[in-house]
Design a protein around this motif. Structure first.
Motif, PDB file in Angstrom:
ATOM      1  N   MET A 351       5.448 -37.220  -7.435  1.00 23.47           N
ATOM      2  CA  MET A 351       6.352 -38.102  -8.170  1.00 23.47           C
ATOM      3  C   MET A 351       7.039 -39.094  -7.249  1.00 23.47           C
ATOM      4  O   MET A 351       7.411 -40.176  -7.665  1.00 23.47           O
ATOM      5  CB  MET A 351       7.387 -37.263  -8.922  1.00 23.47           C
ATOM      6  N   SER A 377      -1.316 -36.738 -14.716  1.00 23.74           N
ATOM      7  CA  SER A 377      -0.046 -36.408 -15.365  1.00 23.74           C
ATOM      8  C   SER A 377       1.017 -36.585 -14.300  1.00 23.74           C
ATOM      9  O   SER A 377       0.719 -37.011 -13.182  1.00 23.74           O
ATOM     10  CB  SER A 377      -0.078 -34.967 -15.872  1.00 23.74           C
ATOM     11  N   GLU A 378       2.240 -36.211 -14.615  1.00 32.29           N
ATOM     12  CA  GLU A 378       3.327 -36.395 -13.643  1.00 32.29           C
ATOM     13  C   GLU A 378       3.018 -35.781 -12.287  1.00 32.29           C
ATOM     14  O   GLU A 378       3.281 -36.383 -11.257  1.00 32.29           O
ATOM     15  CB  GLU A 378       4.604 -35.745 -14.184  1.00 32.29           C
TER      16      GLU A 378
END
Lengths: 405, 405
Positions: A351, A377-378
């Protein structure tokens, strides 16, 4: 006094000698001043043998009856383990899922735990008993036995730990913990000392088989600290918890998962108009086919190809469903590609680091590995590659992200 | 519509093929227009194998844990049988003892049924299900599993038949019914077509092993008609009921039982004063040693010998107890005699025929068989003989009382 919940899998309880070894371990934990609840799986091959017996009689037995049958496996190991502990001079008591107050819905063979009525567990702990609970099973409102499906005993253990507000849930297994990738591919891969629930969930969902994702979900929602470790030695394993300090981290990337149980389905020449994709995925959802990645690409100005991945087991059914509706949706052809693998990197650090994707793709490119599909995804990036390049991809990525000891 | 309760023993369910044969039989009974509840024992050697596993772990396992363990045997056969019936196209549902509402006291390993809460049984019959119930087990107030001990599945079956007010309770076994004596001793012995509860109770208590006396007691007190028959053919077996007409009777004597599990204990030289015998038998009762015959004989003017019989298993414990108190009671010596057997003739007709005892003793005397002890009740006469003369005694009596086909 701490409450410690321990879970022992079938390979740790495969014969009476191993059961006695587990009994010793439990008694040590108790003697260190803890209250102990141990959750057990069926001994070794018991479940397989029961399934074989059932199939001799009925190729398609009812799920309710299978649950009635399979629940005996854990009942056998729980009572034998209680006897072994008693033989060591400690008070022990076995409880089946129903006796332990594990309530489930009535989805036989993959029931969900709805509630744990912990009165008896607490009473027996108060009576200074070590409690042995049959994993993988609970009881429906209708007093029927229901089993929890794959990874069920892990889920039983974490749920009981949550219900008892236990200090720790130890999952004993036949490996030393969670590794940054499968050690059969990279023998000197780092073992993770700690991993967050979210990372463990991604790793579990993406193919790491040490801990089932359902048990991690329960752990996450009740904040249960889970320690995955080996039943064959006393090494520290991997702790799964809410937040992992940077001290405990290996780096930006925590681990690499891979999964061969994957197929790509491409629907060619779908007209480019609203509602078509919705129709396709609705039909698949109705058949309970889990879809992973989806990629839509324009082929001509008014035609698209829609590609998606699903598990290998579901691919043929997906193709059949799509062929049945191909006239309705105006698709030209449906093609399955097998021999694929999914390789995923997982890390909460992703992230805050923007160059991870390019490092991943660059590493794979340099190694001559072609990427078929990508999804992110994150905290994960997944790619689909040819299955014969999967292990190489895992090795290269382990090196790139510094996951080798 | 009639309710028929059937019980199948372990040898009738020894493998999947035999389970499928039993399923066929149950389905036929259903198709004849009956509601069927089948009670099952564990498959073949399952119980023995579980006991062996337990003993490997703990030579003296707790009775509660043994019950938790052994109950799985019947749970396995009940679910497999339900699957087999389902495979034949009939609706079937298995219920463990707890699920079937069989409540017991908490005397683990030989619990008594206290109540059968039959709501679920009745509901599932209404839903057109064939119900398969695990025999030999029930649930205590504390939600623990308790087993019923020897002959437990027969007791489960007759108790459920009583609770459901069933029209018939069929006990399927590996012999054709109840014979007037053991057919291994007299091969052409008559099979009994009917026998009264009281006679069956005496035969069962005296060593005939086809039906356990507890199940006969339940049958008697609830007037359940019991049909003992073979699971391997369709022959009519033996009906156990309240009153047997003279038409159905073989003659004055219904059967001959024998029992090798017997020992004689003699306490020599007990002073002839009040309270001594009471003290002796109180100590034995406290140790749960069942006493069968008692004979007291004057040896000298103020000394008696007290002889009694008990089961072989209990004899050594009885001797130890009596030696411990022999100073207190003033006994001179305690001697066990093994190698004995009890031979008993049973028949309701005995009450109206006065010469039965003399015919019995005369027959044995003529055959050169020495009688060691004698005891009688309303419908039986039992004698103790040397074990090597037992079979001869049975043969001679079978001939004398016209019990040979």
């Amino acid at each position: 006094m701490s409450i410690i919940v321990q879970k022992y899998g079938g390979s740790s309880l495969a014969d009476t000698e191993k059961i006695m070894r587990v009994a010793n371990r439990i008694v040590s934990t108790k003697k260190e001043g803890n209250q102990v609840v141990a959750i057990v799986s069926a001994m070794g091959k018991t479940t397989d043998n029961l399934i074989k017996l059932a199939k001799e009689i009925n190729e398609n037995p009812s799920k309710r009856e299978m649950d009635q049958l399979l629940a005996t496996g854990e009942q056998i190991s729980m009572s034998l383990l209680a006897m072994a502990i008693d033989n060591l001079g400690e008070k022990a008591l076995s409880l089946s899922g129903p006796q332990a107050g594990i309530k489930t819905d009535s989805t036989h063979s993959k029931a969900m735990i709805t509630e744990i009525v912990s009165d008896r567990l607490l009473d027996e702990l108060k009576n200074d008993n070590i409690i042995i609970v049959a994993g993988f099973q609970g009881v429906t409102e209708n007093h029927d036995i229901a089993t929890l499906g794959r990874g069920g005993s892990d889920t039983s253990a974490v749920s009981i730990a949550a219900a008892l507000n236990a200090d720790l849930c130890e999952i004993f297994t036949d490996v030393d913990g969670v590794y940054a990738c499968d050690p059969r591919i990279v023998p000197n891969i780092k073992k993770l000392s700690a991993v967050s629930y979210d990372e463990m969930l991604e790793l579990a969902n993406l193919g790491a088989k040490v801990l089932h994702s359902r048990s991690v979900e329960v752990g996450k929602s009740h904040n249960v600290t889970i320690h995955v470790r080996s039943s064959f030695n006393h090494n520290i394993g991997t702790v799964v918890k809410k937040e992992v300090s940077s001290m405990e981290h290996n780096g930006v990337i925590t681990g690499i998962a891979h999964d061969f149980n994957i197929a790509k389905v491409v629907v060619f020449g779908v007209p480019d108009k609203p509602g078509v994709a919705a129709r396709i995925f609705k039909e698949l959802a109705l058949a309970n086919i889990g879809i992973q990645m989806i990629v839509q690409s324009a082929q001509t100005e008014n035609q698209n190809d829609i590609a998606f991945t699903c598990s290998l087991d579901d691919a043929r059914e997906a193709k059949a469903i799509l062929e049945k509706i191909s006239n309705d949706v105006g698709a030209r052809d449906v093609v399955i590609t097998e021999n694929l693998a999914k390789v995923s990197i997982v890390g909460a650090g992703m992230m805050t680091h923007s160059n991870i994707a390019s490092r991943m793709f660059g590493t794979l490119g340099k190694a001559g590995i072609n990427i078929d599909m990508i999804s992110t995804s994150e905290i994960t990036i997944s790619v689909i590659v040819n299955s014969d390049q999967c292990e190489k991809a895992v090795r290269e990525l382990a090196e790139e992200f510094d996951l080798i000891d």
